[in-house]
Enzyme design. Structure first.
Site, PDB file in Angstrom:
ATOM      1  N   LYS A   5      87.680  14.956  32.760  1.00  0.00           N
ATOM      2  CA  LYS A   5      88.376  13.781  33.282  1.00  0.00           C
ATOM      3  C   LYS A   5      89.105  12.995  32.182  1.00  0.00           C
ATOM      4  O   LYS A   5      89.981  12.195  32.475  1.00  0.00           O
ATOM      5  CB  LYS A   5      87.394  12.886  34.037  1.00  0.00           C
ATOM      6  CG  LYS A   5      86.870  13.574  35.289  1.00  0.00           C
ATOM      7  CD  LYS A   5      85.854  12.764  36.033  1.00  0.00           C
ATOM      8  CE  LYS A   5      85.470  13.431  37.341  1.00  0.00           C
ATOM      9  NZ  LYS A   5      84.723  14.701  37.154  1.00  0.00           N
TER      10      LYS A   5
HETATM   11  C1  LIG Z   1      84.704  15.610  38.286  1.00  0.00           C
HETATM   12  C2  LIG Z   1      84.137  16.934  37.948  1.00  0.00           C
HETATM   13  C3  LIG Z   1      84.317  18.044  38.783  1.00  0.00           C
HETATM   14  C4  LIG Z   1      85.042  17.957  40.111  1.00  0.00           C
HETATM   15  O1  LIG Z   1      86.405  17.703  39.989  1.00  0.00           O
HETATM   16  P1  LIG Z   1      87.243  17.217  41.258  1.00  0.00           P
HETATM   17  O2  LIG Z   1      88.585  16.917  40.737  1.00  0.00           O
HETATM   18  O3  LIG Z   1      86.534  15.991  41.778  1.00  0.00           O
HETATM   19  O4  LIG Z   1      87.205  18.312  42.260  1.00  0.00           O
HETATM   20  C5  LIG Z   1      83.800  19.256  38.372  1.00  0.00           C
HETATM   21  N1  LIG Z   1      83.104  19.379  37.223  1.00  0.00           N
HETATM   22  C6  LIG Z   1      82.898  18.333  36.408  1.00  0.00           C
HETATM   23  C7  LIG Z   1      82.089  18.517  35.174  1.00  0.00           C
HETATM   24  C8  LIG Z   1      83.404  17.075  36.732  1.00  0.00           C
HETATM   25  O5  LIG Z   1      83.173  16.035  35.911  1.00  0.00           O
END
Ligand SMILES: *Cc1c(COP(=O)(O)O)cnc(C)c1O
Length: 389
Positions: free
Chosen positions: A12
């Site tokens: 993120k």
């Molecule tokens: C947020 C996250 C996801 C999921 O991503 P989305 O965009 O919500 O589908 C998967 N793996 C990790 C480690 C995350 O932090």
């Protein structure tokens, strides 16, 4: 595709490093004349990435609520030691759904919004319902593709598959946007853990959130209401009235049927055992994956075996294994089950030959700066006392 080399070792970070810049430019451009309070609910990774992204950004404060007992030790420490003049970190006595519901309520609470506005503030979101979170993610699909070409693995124009460990459907939707912008993608493979509401949706064309919520070792994918799917429904149906009706069914009966084809997507899922076996298998081949990436790996293997799809595939690796040291180490060998988390972080470094990331090393010695914990019905009071009084 390792996406976890940013400031907080979460995928993120890619988007949350850029979103604050989008926001400050937009504030100027539209002359909003208010300061922004970014409200965020987190099950772990979003919170820290948002705090780092927005720390000390002019005109913006960031408030993160997390379930006090619902995040890992490392994730909690990352947040409670957060520096920055404009950061607020608050533990909630409740689970992630309670926390998220509390935050969503504040966004739509007219009285609170008015009080804040009178004080010169307005809310924004750092969760992936914010389109500014999705746009930067489009870039790395192109970048990965270009690397495959320049590395000689594929020819320009040759289609690739991408496998995406999915929760709120943000990351994979960015892949769909990349495909629609012309990137030669064959299939976007939506990988789920035991909370496989999306798998069932793609297989049966019925979305049904009425099911048991499972706590898994890939907590960032433990989601039953996948927010960004709404955007896909709209792109595919091109019918806003219908999408509104689906969403109204979702909040009423908890289910809706969607009778459109989604040929760009495939879906697969992995159980806890399958994901753990994947970590062990790939470790034996010299690479350590985190639990979320492992779900993608295990799910894709099942998909490829079932369909015979031999297209080259890129796995999106969404978290550093060091954030989930316990689950990763015990998947490699059950004997690690009794050691404490900090020892396991060191152990993981030995096993993988990768140094402990600097974002984690030293974390336990940093001073804790945020100690507020509140009940779910006091979340609003926390925000009000900080911004509306
Ligand atoms: C947020 C996250 C996801 C999921 O991503 P989305 O965009 O919500 O589908 C998967 N793996 C990790 C480690 C995350 O932090």
């Amino acid at each position: 595709m390792e996406l976890f080399h940013g400031r907080t070792i979460a995928f993120k970070d890619v988007a949350l490093s850029i979103l604050p810049r989008f926001l400050t430019v937009a504030m100027k451009k539209y002359d909003v004349g208010k300061k922004i309070t970014v409200l965020t609910a987190t099950s772990g990774d979003t919170g820290k990435a948002a705090l780092e992204g927005f720390r000390d950004v002019e005109g913006v404060s960031v408030v993160v609520f997390f379930p006090e007992d619902g995040v890992s030790l490392v994730q909690k420490r990352q947040m409670t030691t957060q520096e920055g003049r404009n950061t607020h970190v608050i533990g909630v006595r409740g689970n992630f759904d309670d926390t998220q519901t509390g935050v969503k309520k504040m966004f739509t609470d007219a009285t609170l919004n008015k009080e804040l506005s009178d004080r010169g503030f307005m809310f924004s979101s750092a969760n992936s319902i914010n389109i500014g979170r999705l746009l930067p993610q489009i870039v790395y699909y192109f970048y990965a593709y270009a690397q495959m070409v320049s590395g000689g693995y594929i020819k320009t124009g040759e289609p690739l598959n991408f496998t995406v460990p999915t929760g709120n459907f943000g990351n994979i939707l960015a892949g769909y946007y990349a495909k629609n912008m012309g990137l030669p993608i064959n299939k976007l493979v939506c990988a789920s853990n035991g909370n496989k509401v999306l798998f069932d949706f793609f297989k049966t064309k019925v979305y049904d959130k009425n099911r048991e919520f499972k706590l898994t070792s890939s907590p960032s994918m433990d989601i039953l209401i996948s927010s960004n799917l709404e955007r896909l429904l709209y792109h595919v149906s091109n019918d806003g009235d219908k999408v509104r009706a689906f969403m109204s069914d979702l909040s009423g009966s908890g289910r809706y049927g969607f009778d459109y084809a989604t040929p760009d997507f495939e879906a697969a899922y992995a159980t806890e055992d399958e994901a753990a076996d994947a970590i062990k298998e790939v470790y034996a081949n010299g690479y350590v994956m985190d639990t979320h990436t492992a779900v993608g790996y295990a799910a894709y293997k099942k998909y490829a075996a079932a369909t015979g799809d031999g297209t080259k595939n890129i796995f999106l690796a969404t978290a550093s294994p060091f954030k989930f040291a316990r689950a990763v180490c015990t998947a490699i060998d059950a004997k690690y089950g009794n050691e404490d988390e900090l020892q396991l972080i060191e152990k993981l470094s030995e096993l993988s030959g990768v140094p402990v990331p600097k974002q984690i090393a030293g974390l336990m010695n940093k001073p804790i700066l945020h100690t507020t914990v509140c009940d779910t019905d006091k979340m609003e009071a926390e925000v009000r006392s900080r911004f509306a009084e």
